[in-house]
Motif scaffolding. Structure first.
Motif, mmCIF file in Angstrom:
data_model
loop_
_atom_site.group_PDB
_atom_site.id
_atom_site.type_symbol
_atom_site.label_atom_id
_atom_site.label_comp_id
_atom_site.label_asym_id
_atom_site.label_seq_id
_atom_site.Cartn_x
_atom_site.Cartn_y
_atom_site.Cartn_z
ATOM 1 N N SER A 1 17.654 49.932 96.359
ATOM 2 C CA SER A 1 16.765 48.842 96.748
ATOM 3 C C SER A 1 17.466 47.888 97.697
ATOM 4 C CB SER A 1 16.285 48.081 95.506
ATOM 5 O OG SER A 1 15.450 46.991 95.875
ATOM 6 N N TRP B 1 22.154 48.706 94.859
ATOM 7 C CA TRP B 1 21.730 47.899 95.995
ATOM 8 C C TRP B 1 22.148 48.621 97.264
ATOM 9 C CZ3 TRP B 1 25.024 44.053 98.861
ATOM 10 C CH2 TRP B 1 24.274 43.368 99.843
ATOM 11 N N ASP C 1 10.229 47.802 98.377
ATOM 12 C CA ASP C 1 11.656 47.477 98.368
ATOM 13 C C ASP C 1 12.509 48.609 97.795
ATOM 14 O OD1 ASP C 1 11.098 45.039 99.468
ATOM 15 O OD2 ASP C 1 11.304 43.891 97.607
ATOM 16 N N ASN D 1 16.567 44.848 97.681
ATOM 17 C CA ASN D 1 16.440 43.591 96.937
ATOM 18 C C ASN D 1 17.465 43.599 95.808
ATOM 19 O OD1 ASN D 1 15.587 41.658 94.951
ATOM 20 N ND2 ASN D 1 13.557 41.625 95.878
ATOM 21 N N GLN D 2 18.497 42.756 95.905
ATOM 22 C CA GLN D 2 19.567 42.763 94.918
ATOM 23 C C GLN D 2 19.061 42.430 93.518
ATOM 24 O OE1 GLN D 2 22.509 40.255 97.243
ATOM 25 N NE2 GLN D 2 23.930 41.698 96.316
ATOM 26 N N GLU D 3 18.178 41.439 93.423
ATOM 27 C CA GLU D 3 17.651 41.052 92.113
ATOM 28 C C GLU D 3 16.860 42.192 91.482
ATOM 29 O OE1 GLU D 3 14.974 37.448 90.090
ATOM 30 O OE2 GLU D 3 15.278 37.524 92.267
ATOM 31 N N LEU D 4 16.026 42.863 92.285
ATOM 32 C CA LEU D 4 15.246 43.989 91.782
ATOM 33 C C LEU D 4 16.159 45.148 91.388
ATOM 34 C CD1 LEU D 4 12.418 45.207 91.291
ATOM 35 C CD2 LEU D 4 12.483 46.060 93.656
ATOM 36 N N SER E 1 19.222 45.006 90.347
ATOM 37 C CA SER E 1 19.893 44.662 89.097
ATOM 38 C C SER E 1 18.950 44.835 87.904
ATOM 39 C CB SER E 1 20.400 43.220 89.167
ATOM 40 O OG SER E 1 20.970 42.819 87.943
ATOM 41 N N TYR E 2 17.710 44.403 88.057
ATOM 42 C CA TYR E 2 16.731 44.513 86.975
ATOM 43 C C TYR E 2 16.455 45.974 86.621
ATOM 44 C CZ TYR E 2 12.179 44.564 84.658
ATOM 45 O OH TYR E 2 11.150 44.820 83.793
#
Length: 466
Positions: free
Chosen positions: A446, A459, A93, A448-451, A453-454
């Motif tokens: 990435s 994004w 990702d 993957n928005q959640e990834l 952000s982490y």
């Protein structure tokens, strides 16, 4: 002579007749077999239908199904080589962000620097030409002497270091390796002064990947068949060799610090570090370790391979490599130890872009095992295929290990490492970076928005922010 010629001619005629019959009857034989199987599958009730095996394999998983049968056959946990079946770190990702005019790409990838220093504050830092090391894989308890020599030779040809793993010290490996990391095992062997003084770095092994701190043993029956291995492991006749679940000589923070100091004194100041598996308790473990003032920390994620790990634990023990790496880097940054303690990471890293992504997320270097063995064996696999798996060439317990050619394997591994580094250099060129260590998380985005952000990345759906 005439009789011999006639027998050869008769044999050739016989083979020709048989081949002709196979050609003529082949379609009929195949049709008969297919019709028989097809009719059984499409007419018999499920309870007696062969297709039910497919349903079971799909529901349970073919790997779990085979391991269930192995448990039933032997009454012991099955030992699964190479570890977890599937990776869980979301490397796929992550994408690198090439530049065009915003920042100019470099003109020549060969100018991109690749060197790395492990333990920069040690009296004798470990200086390598590339940031990819060969991880710890043991002689005797896992790999054969020829395999270990091949790994050492390939590492030397590529300008990097190899690692003894938690097995006994192998002088031939030391001879083949320009740079050798000696692993200080939880077992009782390879800890005398003469061995430790052969090290270019020492790695205190607290655990590894998805095997964690689990105990291991070499049975007395196996040692009886291999007196050399028994002698190197220091076991008496009839005794087994054991690796306990913890380091018996150093179990507290104070004792760990004392061990580090002793090893520095004995080795003359080479880098001393720790290896442990990824865990949700990582920061608490690191807090104890950094107080001992190590020169490096090596973290082996959940996807890390191992020889003969228990199948039931290999899918569930540990923390995925990507997350362990990010958390370790954040911890060292917060403690202002970046640039003082080197961070090495491994586990489920198979390609050049995996390696470069790990560097971008904060690793100073990566170590590899499974893919290194795959590159090492390369086309030599045909010596045992299709009747045995390629691993028959590399394991100490295999009867086929003498077929492995050290020089050929070393060259294959070196080719893989050199090609991987070249691919990393080309990627860095596209990012406008002149050294692999200059690639960082700002060069990543990435889907993957959640990834994103982490990790603190952009994004892919948003414009870049300075």
């Amino acid at each position: 002579m005439k009789a011999f010629s006639l027998s050869v001619l008769a044999s050739l005629v016989g083979l020709t007749v048989i081949l002709c019959l196979l050609v003529l009857l082949g379609r009929r034989i195949i049709h008969f077999i297919f019709s028989f199987v097809f009719k059984r599958i499409t007419t018999e009730p499920y309870w007696s239908n062969l297709f039910e095996s497919y349903n079971l394999a799909k529901m349970i998983g073919l790997g779990r199904m085979i391991e269930t049968e192995l448990r039933s056959a032997h009454g012991k946990p099955p030992n699964r080589p190479f570890g977890r079946r599937q990776g869980v770190s979301p490397w796929q990702d992550l994408f690198f962000n090439p530049v065009y005019l915003y920042r100019l790409p470099l003109l020549d990838y060969t100018t991109v620097g690749t060197g790395v220093v492990i333990g920069p504050e040690a009296r004798h830092p470990l200086k390598l030409k590339i940031p990819i090391l060969i991880g710890g894989m043991a002689y005797g308890t896992a790999l054969s002497a020829r395999t270990k020599q091949g790994l050492a030779l390939g590492a030397t040809m590529a300008g990097t270091a190899t690692n003894t793993g938690n097995g006994p010290f192998l002088p031939a490996e030391r001879t083949a390796a320009e740079k050798l990391i000696i692993q200080y095992s939880r077992g009782s062997w390879a800890k005398d002064l003469e061995v430790l003084q052969e090290a270019d770095a020492v790695e205190i092994q607290l655990g590894q990947g998805l095997w964690g701190p689990a105990p291991a043993e070499v049975p007395a029956s196996r040692l009886a068949r291999n007196p050399k291995l028994r002698h190197l492991l220091g076991a008496r006749p009839g005794e087994k060799a054991e690796i306990p679940p913890r380091l018996l000589e150093a179990q507290t923070g104070q004792e760990i610090a004392g061990l580090i100091a002793d090893l520095r004194a004995q080795t003359g100041g080479v880098p001393i570090g720790f290896k442990l598996g990824g865990t949700q308790w990582l920061e608490r473990e690191l807090e104890i370790l950094v107080r001992a003032n190590p020169d490096f920390i090596a973290i082996d994620g959940l996807e890390g391979g191992t020889h003969g790990g228990l199948g039931s634990t290999l899918d569930s023990l540990g923390t995925p490599t990507l997350f362990a790496l990010v958390r370790a880097r954040r911890f060292l940054d917060q403690k202002k130890l970046t640039g003082k303690i080197s961070l090495l990471v491994g586990g489920g890293l198979y390609s050049s872009m995996d390696f470069l992504k790990a560097l971008a997320l904060g690793a100073d270097a990566v170590f590899i095992g499974t893919v290194a063995l795959l590159a090492l064996v390369h086309t030599q696999a045909v010596k045992v295929l299709p009747w045995e798996p390629p691993t028959a060439l590399i394991f100490e317990s295999s009867g086929q290990k003498q077929k492995f050619q050290i020089d050929q394997g070393g060259q294959s591994l070196a080719n893989f490492l050199k090609a991987s580094v070249q691919e990393m250099q080309v990627a860095a060129l596209c990012l406008g970076k002149d050294h692999l260590t200059a690639v960082d998380k700002r060069d990543l985005s990435s889907i993957n928005q959640e990834l994103a952000s982490y990790l603190g990345l952009q994004w892919c759906g948003d414009p870049a922010q300075e």
